[in-house]
Design a protein around this motif. Sequence first.
Motif, PDB file in Angstrom:
ATOM      1  N   UNK A 146       0.819  -1.220   0.000  1.00  0.00           N
ATOM      2  CA  UNK A 146       0.000   0.000   0.000  1.00  0.00           C
ATOM      3  C   UNK A 146       0.849   1.264   0.000  1.00  0.00           C
ATOM      4  N   UNK A 147       1.964   1.260   0.740  1.00  0.00           N
ATOM      5  CA  UNK A 147       2.779   2.467   0.811  1.00  0.00           C
ATOM      6  C   UNK A 147       3.613   2.680  -0.445  1.00  0.00           C
ATOM      7  N   UNK A 148       3.743   1.646  -1.290  1.00  0.00           N
ATOM      8  CA  UNK A 148       4.496   1.784  -2.535  1.00  0.00           C
ATOM      9  C   UNK A 148       3.602   2.002  -3.752  1.00  0.00           C
ATOM     10  N   UNK A 149       2.332   1.762  -3.615  1.00  0.00           N
ATOM     11  CA  UNK A 149       1.421   1.927  -4.750  1.00  0.00           C
ATOM     12  C   UNK A 149       1.179   3.404  -5.040  1.00  0.00           C
ATOM     13  N   UNK A 150       1.088   3.793  -6.292  1.00  0.00           N
ATOM     14  CA  UNK A 150       0.746   5.193  -6.605  1.00  0.00           C
ATOM     15  C   UNK A 150      -0.708   5.494  -6.274  1.00  0.00           C
ATOM     16  N   UNK A 151      -0.995   6.780  -6.142  1.00  0.00           N
ATOM     17  CA  UNK A 151      -2.341   7.178  -5.759  1.00  0.00           C
ATOM     18  C   UNK A 151      -3.377   6.804  -6.817  1.00  0.00           C
ATOM     19  N   UNK A 152      -2.983   6.835  -8.074  1.00  0.00           N
ATOM     20  CA  UNK A 152      -3.933   6.474  -9.124  1.00  0.00           C
ATOM     21  C   UNK A 152      -4.391   5.029  -8.992  1.00  0.00           C
ATOM     22  N   UNK A 153      -3.480   4.159  -8.591  1.00  0.00           N
ATOM     23  CA  UNK A 153      -3.852   2.758  -8.425  1.00  0.00           C
ATOM     24  C   UNK A 153      -4.766   2.569  -7.223  1.00  0.00           C
ATOM     25  N   UNK A 154      -4.544   3.330  -6.159  1.00  0.00           N
ATOM     26  CA  UNK A 154      -5.448   3.280  -5.010  1.00  0.00           C
ATOM     27  C   UNK A 154      -6.865   3.701  -5.410  1.00  0.00           C
ATOM     28  N   UNK A 437      -3.822  -2.904   8.653  1.00  0.00           N
ATOM     29  CA  UNK A 437      -2.432  -2.680   8.262  1.00  0.00           C
ATOM     30  C   UNK A 437      -2.346  -2.109   6.843  1.00  0.00           C
ATOM     31  N   UNK A 438      -3.244  -2.519   5.976  1.00  0.00           N
ATOM     32  CA  UNK A 438      -3.280  -1.900   4.644  1.00  0.00           C
ATOM     33  C   UNK A 438      -3.628  -0.415   4.762  1.00  0.00           C
ATOM     34  N   UNK A 439      -4.543  -0.078   5.673  1.00  0.00           N
ATOM     35  CA  UNK A 439      -4.906   1.325   5.880  1.00  0.00           C
ATOM     36  C   UNK A 439      -3.731   2.124   6.436  1.00  0.00           C
ATOM     37  N   UNK A 440      -2.942   1.524   7.319  1.00  0.00           N
ATOM     38  CA  UNK A 440      -1.735   2.205   7.815  1.00  0.00           C
ATOM     39  C   UNK A 440      -0.755   2.419   6.667  1.00  0.00           C
ATOM     40  N   UNK A 442      -1.626   2.946   3.646  1.00  0.00           N
ATOM     41  CA  UNK A 442      -2.190   4.100   2.930  1.00  0.00           C
ATOM     42  C   UNK A 442      -1.710   5.420   3.548  1.00  0.00           C
ATOM     43  N   UNK A 443      -1.767   5.511   4.870  1.00  0.00           N
ATOM     44  CA  UNK A 443      -1.312   6.740   5.531  1.00  0.00           C
ATOM     45  C   UNK A 443       0.169   6.990   5.273  1.00  0.00           C
ATOM     46  N   UNK A 444       0.975   5.924   5.268  1.00  0.00           N
ATOM     47  CA  UNK A 444       2.398   6.085   4.979  1.00  0.00           C
ATOM     48  C   UNK A 444       2.594   6.594   3.555  1.00  0.00           C
ATOM     49  N   UNK A 445       1.839   6.039   2.607  1.00  0.00           N
ATOM     50  CA  UNK A 445       1.939   6.507   1.224  1.00  0.00           C
ATOM     51  C   UNK A 445       1.527   7.964   1.100  1.00  0.00           C
TER      52      UNK A 445
END
Length: 481
Positions: A146-154, A437-440, A442-445
């Motif tokens: 999640x922290x490595x994915x770009x925002x567009x993919x999210x 943990x995926x949501x955390x 997200x916050x890191x990203x």
Amino acid sequence: MPADESPATCAAGRSRAAAAIGRAFSPSPLARPAHAGIALRGRPATGPHRPPAAPRGSARAARPPSRPPRGAAFRRAYERARRAWDRPLTAYYLILGAGLLITVLGLVMVYSASMIKALELSRPSTYFFRKQFLAAVIGAGLMLLACRMPLKLHRALAYPLLLATVFLMVLVQVPGIGMSVNGNQNWIYLGGPFQLQPSEFGKLALILWGADLIARKQEKRLLTQWKHMLVPLVPGAFLLLGLIMLGGDMGTAIILTAILFGLLWLAGAPTRLFAGVFGIAAAIAFLLIKTSPNRMSRLACMGVSEPTADGGCWQAVHGIYALASGGWFGSGLGASVEKWGQLPEPHTDFIFAITGEELGLAGTLSVLALFAALGYAGIRVAGRTEDPFVRYAAGGVTTWIMVQAVINIGAVLGLLPIAGVPLPLFSYGGSALLPTMFAVGLLIAFAREDPAAKAALAMRRPGVRWKTMRRRITKRPSGER
């Protein structure tokens, strides 16, 4: 004396002679130092010789330095702490550090609190710990992803995740597929010891879908109209709430409602609109609580200190007993008494009570401080970004984690009714740990997407640092050290 000279003439002559003798024996004015007159005037008539006094400027320089005003050291320390707190990577490190520390401490407490429960079920003492550790390893991979994915993919994953969650929540109600745990029909059996609770993933799905929906409407300037503010966000959230309430999980429904309110608040919903949605939700909640004896009994257990004659409020009272017996530093890790069959669900809903019994007030305050740091960092990320999707998603995740933590800890303390929700990142349960943990992540990203944080992270790369140092060396003159 000659006869022609008078006494007055003789006296005047003697005075002139005495003055001439004095001028002959006095030193020259050019040879006398500039301060000689001052020294002679200050010299006493009798006594030993004293050196001439120093000039006023030198006397002033010889004075001891004045003491700094009171509180100067404290102000300097405060300024240094404030500058360190305002650094670009503060939120990044707070989210990463607090999230990992809560998860690791949760693993330790899950092992300590679940040992007796596992032995009661004729399982190894590490049974629940191994399952939680496996979920934490998978969750760490999801957090890194999640922290490595770009925002567009999210944003692209928002709709597929929502549709998959709705499909799984419908399967829960199919006989033979869904299963009931503690009276709630919210689980899917996966085979072996593994189960899945789709409603936990519904929280993450609502946040991503709602943030993307509101961000697109804000870009088109449609949020000024109430129908675009509510539709389709509120109907979609009510669909998830209805599927959850079919299984009887009131606690998860409360968390989902809080996420909806958080998104509306961040979107700038008018007070009348916000109050209207809140009033409808409160009326539905009151009706659901009033028509359920189980929920009414949980509401009646708030603030009690003794179990009722028929054994009611047993869990709430023994949670208070566990906290009260911990003292300042607890009875020691693994030395809890309440987990020996007295306190139900010691490793899930009431793991905070076991933490207070074994680690004391110091342990519980440490957990609260970690959650406070995580919440502050989430609010900071949501407040400093210019991207509307990041603002809404970060605010939704922060609302989710903080509200769920408050509800769980408030129930353990007897301040809120027992809602049956786990403590995020801390309690046992893989279905709750994975999306959290995926949501955390997200916050890191989101924290990494800040321009100042990007620049600071780029400067920390070894290649960039070496190039920067080499560039500085080439610009120096050859004789400079």
